[in-house]
Design a protein around this motif. Structure first.
Motif, PDB file in Angstrom:
ATOM      1  N   THR A  19     -13.997   0.686   6.259  1.00  0.00           N
ATOM      2  CA  THR A  19     -14.934   1.297   5.663  1.00  0.00           C
ATOM      3  C   THR A  19     -15.461   0.114   4.652  1.00  0.00           C
ATOM      4  O   THR A  19     -14.840  -0.461   4.142  1.00  0.00           O
ATOM      5  CB  THR A  19     -13.812   1.926   4.709  1.00  0.00           C
ATOM      6  OG1 THR A  19     -13.082   3.489   5.719  1.00  0.00           O
ATOM      7  CG2 THR A  19     -13.830   2.566   3.740  1.00  0.00           C
ATOM      8  N   VAL A  20     -16.634   0.349   4.087  1.00  0.00           N
ATOM      9  CA  VAL A  20     -17.187  -0.618   3.373  1.00  0.00           C
ATOM     10  C   VAL A  20     -17.936  -0.240   1.963  1.00  0.00           C
ATOM     11  O   VAL A  20     -18.650   0.982   2.449  1.00  0.00           O
ATOM     12  CB  VAL A  20     -18.216  -1.175   4.308  1.00  0.00           C
ATOM     13  CG1 VAL A  20     -19.275  -2.479   3.207  1.00  0.00           C
ATOM     14  CG2 VAL A  20     -17.542  -1.714   5.644  1.00  0.00           C
ATOM     15  N   PRO A  21     -17.786  -0.251   0.732  1.00  0.00           N
ATOM     16  CA  PRO A  21     -17.818   0.106   0.208  1.00  0.00           C
ATOM     17  C   PRO A  21     -19.529  -0.419  -0.559  1.00  0.00           C
ATOM     18  O   PRO A  21     -19.435  -1.453  -0.562  1.00  0.00           O
ATOM     19  CB  PRO A  21     -16.865  -0.263  -1.044  1.00  0.00           C
ATOM     20  CG  PRO A  21     -15.926  -0.900  -1.099  1.00  0.00           C
ATOM     21  CD  PRO A  21     -16.065  -0.795   0.454  1.00  0.00           C
ATOM     22  N   LEU A  22     -20.378   0.455  -0.676  1.00  0.00           N
ATOM     23  CA  LEU A  22     -21.790   0.262  -0.354  1.00  0.00           C
ATOM     24  C   LEU A  22     -22.534   0.937  -1.742  1.00  0.00           C
ATOM     25  O   LEU A  22     -22.866   1.885  -1.718  1.00  0.00           O
ATOM     26  CB  LEU A  22     -23.025   0.316   0.388  1.00  0.00           C
ATOM     27  CG  LEU A  22     -23.685  -0.101   0.975  1.00  0.00           C
ATOM     28  CD1 LEU A  22     -23.919  -1.767   0.398  1.00  0.00           C
ATOM     29  CD2 LEU A  22     -24.600   0.046   1.711  1.00  0.00           C
TER      30      LEU A  22
ATOM     31  N   THR B 201      -7.891  -0.804   2.974  1.00  0.00           N
ATOM     32  CA  THR B 201      -7.087   0.081   3.635  1.00  0.00           C
ATOM     33  C   THR B 201      -8.297   0.872   3.050  1.00  0.00           C
ATOM     34  O   THR B 201      -8.250   0.810   2.261  1.00  0.00           O
ATOM     35  CB  THR B 201      -5.311   0.323   3.838  1.00  0.00           C
ATOM     36  OG1 THR B 201      -5.141   1.263   4.402  1.00  0.00           O
ATOM     37  CG2 THR B 201      -4.868   0.334   2.282  1.00  0.00           C
ATOM     38  N   THR B 202      -7.270   2.252   3.162  1.00  0.00           N
ATOM     39  CA  THR B 202      -8.211   3.501   2.462  1.00  0.00           C
ATOM     40  C   THR B 202      -6.987   4.767   2.419  1.00  0.00           C
ATOM     41  O   THR B 202      -5.461   4.645   3.319  1.00  0.00           O
ATOM     42  CB  THR B 202      -8.942   4.697   4.284  1.00  0.00           C
ATOM     43  OG1 THR B 202      -8.325   4.695   5.187  1.00  0.00           O
ATOM     44  CG2 THR B 202     -10.566   4.059   3.407  1.00  0.00           C
ATOM     45  N   PHE B 203      -6.880   5.420   1.323  1.00  0.00           N
ATOM     46  CA  PHE B 203      -5.579   6.355   1.265  1.00  0.00           C
ATOM     47  C   PHE B 203      -6.400   7.913   1.007  1.00  0.00           C
ATOM     48  O   PHE B 203      -7.585   7.730   0.561  1.00  0.00           O
ATOM     49  CB  PHE B 203      -5.405   6.675  -0.440  1.00  0.00           C
ATOM     50  CG  PHE B 203      -4.256   4.749  -0.399  1.00  0.00           C
ATOM     51  CD1 PHE B 203      -3.617   4.466   0.212  1.00  0.00           C
ATOM     52  CD2 PHE B 203      -4.657   3.717  -1.486  1.00  0.00           C
ATOM     53  CE1 PHE B 203      -2.809   3.640  -0.279  1.00  0.00           C
ATOM     54  CE2 PHE B 203      -4.309   2.715  -1.191  1.00  0.00           C
ATOM     55  CZ  PHE B 203      -3.046   2.421  -1.020  1.00  0.00           C
ATOM     56  N   THR B 204      -5.457   8.961   1.824  1.00  0.00           N
ATOM     57  CA  THR B 204      -6.360  10.323   0.515  1.00  0.00           C
ATOM     58  C   THR B 204      -4.805  10.688   0.516  1.00  0.00           C
ATOM     59  O   THR B 204      -4.207  10.129   0.036  1.00  0.00           O
ATOM     60  CB  THR B 204      -6.270  11.479   2.452  1.00  0.00           C
ATOM     61  OG1 THR B 204      -4.798  10.817   2.983  1.00  0.00           O
ATOM     62  CG2 THR B 204      -6.956  10.520   3.439  1.00  0.00           C
TER      63      THR B 204
ATOM     64  N   ARG C 147       0.889  -1.678   0.323  1.00  0.00           N
ATOM     65  CA  ARG C 147      -0.064  -0.016   0.025  1.00  0.00           C
ATOM     66  C   ARG C 147       0.645   1.603   0.025  1.00  0.00           C
ATOM     67  O   ARG C 147       0.129   2.707  -0.958  1.00  0.00           O
ATOM     68  CB  ARG C 147      -0.864   0.009   0.583  1.00  0.00           C
ATOM     69  CG  ARG C 147      -0.345   0.289   2.421  1.00  0.00           C
ATOM     70  CD  ARG C 147      -1.127   0.350   3.462  1.00  0.00           C
ATOM     71  NE  ARG C 147      -0.705   0.936   5.115  1.00  0.00           N
ATOM     72  CZ  ARG C 147      -1.268   0.688   6.144  1.00  0.00           C
ATOM     73  NH1 ARG C 147      -2.843   1.020   6.015  1.00  0.00           N
ATOM     74  NH2 ARG C 147      -0.601   1.382   6.896  1.00  0.00           N
ATOM     75  N   GLU C 148       2.164   0.681   0.598  1.00  0.00           N
ATOM     76  CA  GLU C 148       3.361   2.339   0.512  1.00  0.00           C
ATOM     77  C   GLU C 148       3.523   2.686  -0.326  1.00  0.00           C
ATOM     78  O   GLU C 148       3.315   3.707  -1.198  1.00  0.00           O
ATOM     79  CB  GLU C 148       4.326   2.463   1.789  1.00  0.00           C
ATOM     80  CG  GLU C 148       4.948   3.387   1.562  1.00  0.00           C
ATOM     81  CD  GLU C 148       4.651   4.568   2.194  1.00  0.00           C
ATOM     82  OE1 GLU C 148       4.692   5.142   1.554  1.00  0.00           O
ATOM     83  OE2 GLU C 148       3.546   4.362   3.224  1.00  0.00           O
TER      84      GLU C 148
ATOM     85  N   ALA D 203      -8.567   6.881  -2.047  1.00  0.00           N
ATOM     86  CA  ALA D 203      -9.122   5.803  -2.900  1.00  0.00           C
ATOM     87  C   ALA D 203      -9.206   4.458  -1.795  1.00  0.00           C
ATOM     88  O   ALA D 203      -9.030   5.215  -0.705  1.00  0.00           O
ATOM     89  CB  ALA D 203      -8.084   4.606  -3.582  1.00  0.00           C
ATOM     90  N   PHE D 204      -9.540   2.920  -2.116  1.00  0.00           N
ATOM     91  CA  PHE D 204      -9.633   2.348  -0.951  1.00  0.00           C
ATOM     92  C   PHE D 204      -9.181   1.136  -1.399  1.00  0.00           C
ATOM     93  O   PHE D 204      -9.902   0.893  -3.163  1.00  0.00           O
ATOM     94  CB  PHE D 204     -11.670   1.796  -0.277  1.00  0.00           C
ATOM     95  CG  PHE D 204     -12.094   0.915   0.195  1.00  0.00           C
ATOM     96  CD1 PHE D 204     -12.213   1.080   1.247  1.00  0.00           C
ATOM     97  CD2 PHE D 204     -11.955   0.183  -0.069  1.00  0.00           C
ATOM     98  CE1 PHE D 204     -12.121   0.288   2.466  1.00  0.00           C
ATOM     99  CE2 PHE D 204     -12.040  -1.373   0.001  1.00  0.00           C
ATOM    100  CZ  PHE D 204     -12.978  -1.334   1.780  1.00  0.00           C
ATOM    101  N   MET D 205      -8.812   0.312  -0.843  1.00  0.00           N
ATOM    102  CA  MET D 205      -7.744  -0.910  -1.281  1.00  0.00           C
ATOM    103  C   MET D 205      -8.122  -1.624  -0.185  1.00  0.00           C
ATOM    104  O   MET D 205      -7.814  -1.868   1.016  1.00  0.00           O
ATOM    105  CB  MET D 205      -6.669  -1.085  -1.345  1.00  0.00           C
ATOM    106  CG  MET D 205      -5.193  -1.989  -1.396  1.00  0.00           C
ATOM    107  SD  MET D 205      -3.444  -1.297  -1.642  1.00  0.00           S
ATOM    108  CE  MET D 205      -3.015  -2.572  -1.601  1.00  0.00           C
ATOM    109  N   ALA D 206      -8.581  -3.088  -1.778  1.00  0.00           N
ATOM    110  CA  ALA D 206      -8.549  -4.199  -0.664  1.00  0.00           C
ATOM    111  C   ALA D 206      -8.040  -5.502  -1.415  1.00  0.00           C
ATOM    112  O   ALA D 206      -8.300  -5.241  -2.738  1.00  0.00           O
ATOM    113  CB  ALA D 206     -10.892  -4.536  -0.379  1.00  0.00           C
ATOM    114  N   VAL D 207      -7.234  -6.032  -0.471  1.00  0.00           N
ATOM    115  CA  VAL D 207      -7.366  -7.581  -1.423  1.00  0.00           C
ATOM    116  C   VAL D 207      -7.499  -9.094  -0.620  1.00  0.00           C
ATOM    117  O   VAL D 207      -7.585  -8.703   0.357  1.00  0.00           O
ATOM    118  CB  VAL D 207      -5.411  -7.868  -1.038  1.00  0.00           C
ATOM    119  CG1 VAL D 207      -4.873  -7.773   0.271  1.00  0.00           C
ATOM    120  CG2 VAL D 207      -4.290  -9.236  -1.786  1.00  0.00           C
ATOM    121  N   ASP D 208      -7.670 -10.018  -1.597  1.00  0.00           N
ATOM    122  CA  ASP D 208      -8.036 -11.322  -1.424  1.00  0.00           C
ATOM    123  C   ASP D 208      -7.254 -11.776  -0.534  1.00  0.00           C
ATOM    124  O   ASP D 208      -6.505 -12.362  -0.717  1.00  0.00           O
ATOM    125  CB  ASP D 208      -8.359 -11.519  -2.236  1.00  0.00           C
ATOM    126  CG  ASP D 208      -9.943 -11.714  -2.974  1.00  0.00           C
ATOM    127  OD1 ASP D 208     -10.127 -10.190  -2.518  1.00  0.00           O
ATOM    128  OD2 ASP D 208     -10.510 -12.133  -3.871  1.00  0.00           O
ATOM    129  N   ALA D 209      -7.255 -12.273   0.752  1.00  0.00           N
ATOM    130  CA  ALA D 209      -6.590 -12.508   1.660  1.00  0.00           C
ATOM    131  C   ALA D 209      -7.288 -14.362   2.218  1.00  0.00           C
ATOM    132  O   ALA D 209      -6.372 -14.409   3.002  1.00  0.00           O
ATOM    133  CB  ALA D 209      -7.294 -11.663   2.924  1.00  0.00           C
TER     134      ALA D 209
END
Length: 982
Positions: free
Chosen positions: A828-831, A752-755, A696-697, A764-770
């Motif tokens: 945070t949840v995209p909906l 996680t989130t980004f500003t 993410r960094e 932005a919003f970031m997610a990875v299938d874990a």
């Protein structure tokens, strides 16, 4: 000596030899001291060997040891020979001494003084430099093993078209050899020059020539070797440009060639290589010419060329060609860096999708129904509720839970459920009476797993435990509950001998046990006992009667410590987590292979990149090898440590990683193939947090794919600070079962989130299938918010929560007395095009010094709710169950509407009002037990009212001012809002 005056002398004292007894005593003490030193060194070696043999990784110990020994002797001998031969040669080439100048007369005293000891002096000097060089070389065992066993990457760098393995495995070894050669040449020149000076081959103040022909030839050859090595260095520097770090566009760790490198430094290095070769030949030519005139001129030209060609010319190119048109000049090289960096960090497959940030659906009921299918919202924060686990499930003071619990998945009723889990580990600080026997023989292990649902809490705000009590019982079935290896187990224990261990305590008193595993090192052997007594500084190990047949010593007991010891070539993730697998408690440890030699890929420092608000307060969560700089990383190994036996298993996870393949060649049979991972274990493997934080960094800058945007800096993001505390550190990523817009079902994810850089709105919003068993495991998805509209980021959402008048008043009252309010993870949840934020709020109040879930904050589409439960908050936000959502900052969220005229309903609502009042009083008194009972009475009364209304066929509103509505969404809240009038 004659008496030279100076006063009377005292009586002459005859000093005799010490007596035989004294001499014998001194010799004995000397021998014992030497033997003690030898045994101390032997004890360290022997205990290490015994430990590696006990964990069945003796090949790691022997391979590492023999590699170090080999490098030590080979390079130590080479350095000793290089220096020794040149000293011998300089002595052999000494001139015959004739008329002595004053300088030579002074030196003659030194020559005469060392004459009887010349051989010993030569051996001493060569041995000293050999030992130093050998010790330095032995530290390069990783470099040697990677060079010898290197596996091709199958990828070539864009400049020189060489396989990446050349930069990752070969170039570091060549640089070491070059550095060793420079050291040998410099030491040889110094040693030869001093010897020539001592024996007259070099003269400083004597008349005549300053150096003999023999000294001139000898030193010229040595300097020529040095210059030749410099030529090799110039040639290797050409390839080093592909992995050179530089400060570019405020990026300190930019790696790879830029325009000035390719068009100035690269040709400059080639020219300097040619000049250095010619200069070296001129020095070698002094063997015949016996003059330094040409070599000195050549050396001066080489130095001048290095300044002009290697320094001034690139600066001119940068100033007059690059800076006036930087984007056009640098764009091709930036594109190479973008491509290489994304590949090296495994982010090249990142899917970036535009996301509006605002919902388009007007039917709020549909959105409310979609929440459950979109995410299993976790309101139990594993970083908050550890004290609650401790208070409710510690059972005995000599048990403890880690400060940060873990999130895992366990099946319940055929469905996977996010679960907060922790082990009841041994806590030596809580032992009733501390002494050596208790600390190391009787209190040796923890006991049992404690787990709770991540998505719910009971009526009193406590976790809904799915595995609890002592011994632990619940949904996890039967398993070995004793925990001999854990994150809090940092001291040694001696088990399995005549001394019984405390197993656990119940109503019938203490239960004892004796360790039945085969872990640890057997202490039956007196040599082993003596070695451990010395190694641990515990002489009692040698003679204690508590140690006998079957006694075994357990140490190196933390999971990360054990994995790092058996695989010293891996970098260990900061978060080891427990799981119940096949009837055993297994610690799962993620491990990485890394290199800093991937061409064109920008570097990062692991300690800095993986730091967040959790690592700032808990060193146990920090990645091992904090200062490691890398520009390639793979989660190539999944490791397990059995909490009972301590058995360590390494499983190959990334089957394509060439770095792992290289280490598997170096240490064969230490890593098991991926196919040996059992299904039960696979169900608990997950995407590691530290890798995600590194990625993410990098994605704050490398989410863009075109050089123009990268160079403009307009799309640079940042990881926001954690809004739930004032640490000023980055927000940690969160595990959450959720569904991204392009997914059909929920997947266990890391988010996680980004500003934007320097701003607080969401970019932005970031997610990875874990979930390890999923087909999309490791797939990174980014939802990119529009730049022309403002969507609130985490800090702004938190500020909105804190500034809303009724919420702020409620939180102020929750803090009344000696209560403390703690904010949980802001999820945070995209909906449906928008973003749903959920944050649990915990209170430590009264005599209960552990957090209980009291409220849930929810915001979506500008609407905010602060309710007792997640369902109530969601209902309020989406206006379901008869409630009407209120805009932020408008009125009291807990003021009840009018009530029904039905007598049964009236009675039920009167009971509800009484329960509400009782809850308010209990809250003021910080009596959480009474508050919980009042909440239960309130729910029962409202249920009766609702049932009565349903039977009468009437709605949920009506007369009777001052009584709460029968509608669940409008019931009297247990929150400390202003009490409704009656």
């Amino acid at each position: 000596m004659p008496d030279r005056g100076g006063g009377p002398t005292g009586p002459r004292i005859r000093v005799g030899r010490p007596s035989r007894r004294v001499r014998t005593l001194l010799m004995t003490l000397g021998v014992l001291a030497v033997l003690g030193m030898v045994f101390t060194m032997f004890a360290g070696f022997w205990t290490d060997w015994l430990w590696y043999r006990s964990v069945n990784y003796s090949s790691v110990f022997t391979t590492t040891l023999w590699t170090k020994i080999g490098l030590f002797f080979v390079f130590g001998l080479l350095m000793a020979l290089a220096v020794g031969v040149n000293i011998w040669l300089a002595h052999r080439l000494r001139p015959p001494l004739s008329a002595m100048s004053m300088e030579q007369q002074n030196l003659d005293r030194y020559r005469m003084g060392i004459a009887p000891y010349k051989k010993w002096l030569l051996l001493g000097i060569t041995a000293l430099v050999g030992l130093i060089a050998g010790a330095s070389a032995s530290g390069q065992w990783r470099t040697w093993l990677m060079w010898v066993n290197g596996v091709p990457f199958g990828q070539k760098d864009p400049q020189f078209k060489l396989d990446v393995s050349f930069y990752a495995f070969d170039l570091p070894w060549y640089r070491f050899l070059l550095g060793f050669g420079f050291a040998a040449a410099i030491l040889s020149v110094i040693a030869a020059a001093l010897t020539h000076y001592l024996y007259g081959g070099l003269r400083v103040t004597s008349p005549g020539a300053r150096a003999t022909a023999a000294a001139t030839g000898h030193l010229s050859v040595l300097i020529g070797v040095f210059v030749a090595l410099k030529a090799v260095a110039y040639w290797l520097d050409r390839y080093g440009l592909a992995v050179k770090s530089s400060d570019f566009r405020a990026t300190d760790n930019w790696t790879g060639l830029r325009y000035v490198d390719a068009n100035a430094y690269l040709p400059a290095k080639t020219i300097l290589f040619c000049i250095a070769v010619i200069c070296a030949l001129l020095f070698f030519a002094t063997l015949w010419r016996r003059t330094w005139q040409l070599p000195v001129i050549g050396f001066g030209l080489m130095v001048l060329s290095a300044i002009l060609i290697g320094g001034l010319y690139p600066a001119i190119v940068q100033k007059f060609q690059v800076q006036p048109n930087e984007q056009a000049k640098e764009a091709p090289y930036v594109e190479k860096n973008l491509e290489a960096t994304r590949k090296a960090y495994g982010i090249d497959g990142t899917k970036v999708t535009d996301y509006s940030g605002t919902s388009k659906t007007e039917d709020k009921t549909t959105l409310r129904d979609d929440v459950g299918s979109t995410a299993s919202i976790r309101i139990m924060d594993p970083n908050i509720v550890s004290p609650t686990f401790q208070q409710l499930q510690q059972i005995r003071n000599y048990y403890a839970f880690p400060n940060n619990l873990d999130v895992d998945r366990y099946a319940k009723d055929g469905k996977d459920q996010d679960t907060v889990i922790g082990l009841r580990e041994l806590n030596l600080a809580g032992i009733p009476k501390k002494n050596w026997i208790n600390n190391h023989f009787r209190y040796t292990h923890g006991y049992g797993v404690v787990a709770a649902e991540g998505t719910s809490a009971d009526a009193q705000g406590r976790p809904n435990f799915t595995e609890s009590d002592l011994p632990s019982e619940g949904d996890l079935g039967t398993y070995e509950q004793r925990v001999y290896y854990g994150e809090k187990t940092t001291t040694y224990s001696i088990v399995g001998g005549p001394q019984k261990e405390i197993d656990y305590s119940d109503d019938n008193g203490e239960k004892t046990t004796s360790y039945k595993g085969d872990s640890g090192v057997n202490l039956s052997n007196p040599v082993n006992r003596a070695a451990y007594a010395v190694a641990f500084g515990e002489p009692q190990i040698l003679y204690s009667g508590a140690i006998g047949d079957g006694s075994r010593i357990l140490y190196n007991r933390t999971p990360k410590e054990r994995v790092e010891a058996v695989a010293p070539w891996l970098t260990i993730d900061g978060d080891a987590y427990p799981a119940v697998v096949n009837g055993h408690i297994e610690w799962i440890v993620d491990a990485y292979t890394t290199t800093n030699g991937y061409p064109y890929s920008s570097r990062t420092t692991l300690g800095d990149t993986t730091a967040d608000s959790l690592t700032a307060t808990n060193d146990n969560r920090a990645v091992v090898a904090q200062q490691n700089q890398v520009n390639y990383i793979r989660n190539s190994v999944k490791a397990t440590v059995d909490a009972y036996t301590g058995e360590v298993k390494l499983y190959q996870w990334d089957t394509k990683d060439p770095v792992l393949k290289t280490w598997m060649k170096a240490f064969p049979d230490t890593v098991k193939p991926k196919g040996e991972i059992s299904k039960d274990l696979m169900d608990h493997l997950r995407y590691p947090q530290d890798l995600f934080k590194v990625q993410r960094e990098l994605l704050t800058r490398y989410h863009v794919k075109d050089a123009t945007t990268f160079l403009s800096g307009s799309e640079v993001w940042q990881v926001p600070d954690d809004p739930t505390n004032r640490s000023g550190n980055a927000v940690p990523p969160y595990y959450l079962s959720m569904k991204m817009p392009d997914q059909k079902a929920q997947a266990f994810s890391l988010t996680t989130t980004f500003t934007p850089n320097g701003r607080d709105n969401l970019s932005a919003f970031m997610a990875v299938d874990a979930e390890a068993g999923a087909s999309d495991y490791g797939k990174i998805r980014i939802l990119k918010l529009p730049t022309n509209t403002t969507v609130n980021g985490p800090k702004q959402v938190q500020s909105q929560f804190n500034s809303q008048e009724d919420i702020a008043e409620s939180i102020r009252l929750l803090r009344g007395g000696d209560s403390e309010v703690e904010y949980g993870n802001l999820l945070t949840v995209p909906l449906d095009g928008g973003l749903l934020y959920v944050e649990p709020v915990y209170v430590r109040g009264g005599g209960l010094k552990y957090p209980l879930l009291r409220k849930v904050l929810v915001t979506y589409g500008g609407q905010t709710a602060f309710e007792n439960t997640l369902d109530e908050a969601l209902n309020k936000i989406f206006g379901t169950d008869g409630a009407t959502p209120e805009p932020p900052d408008e009125g009291d969220t807990t003021t009840p509407p009018p009530t029904s005229d039905n007598p049964t309903v009236q009675q039920a609502l009167e009971d509800a009002q009484k329960a509400f009042d009782a809850g308010q009083e209990a809250l003021k008194e910080n009596d959480w037990e009474a508050y919980g009972r009042a909440q239960k009475d309130l729910e029962d009364a409202l249920k009766r009212a609702e049932d009565a209304q349903a039977e009468a066929g009437r709605g949920g509103t009506g007369g009777g001012e001052g009584k709460p509505s029968a509608s669940p969404s409008a019931k009297p809240s247990g929150s400390p809002s202003p009490k409704p009038s009656s």
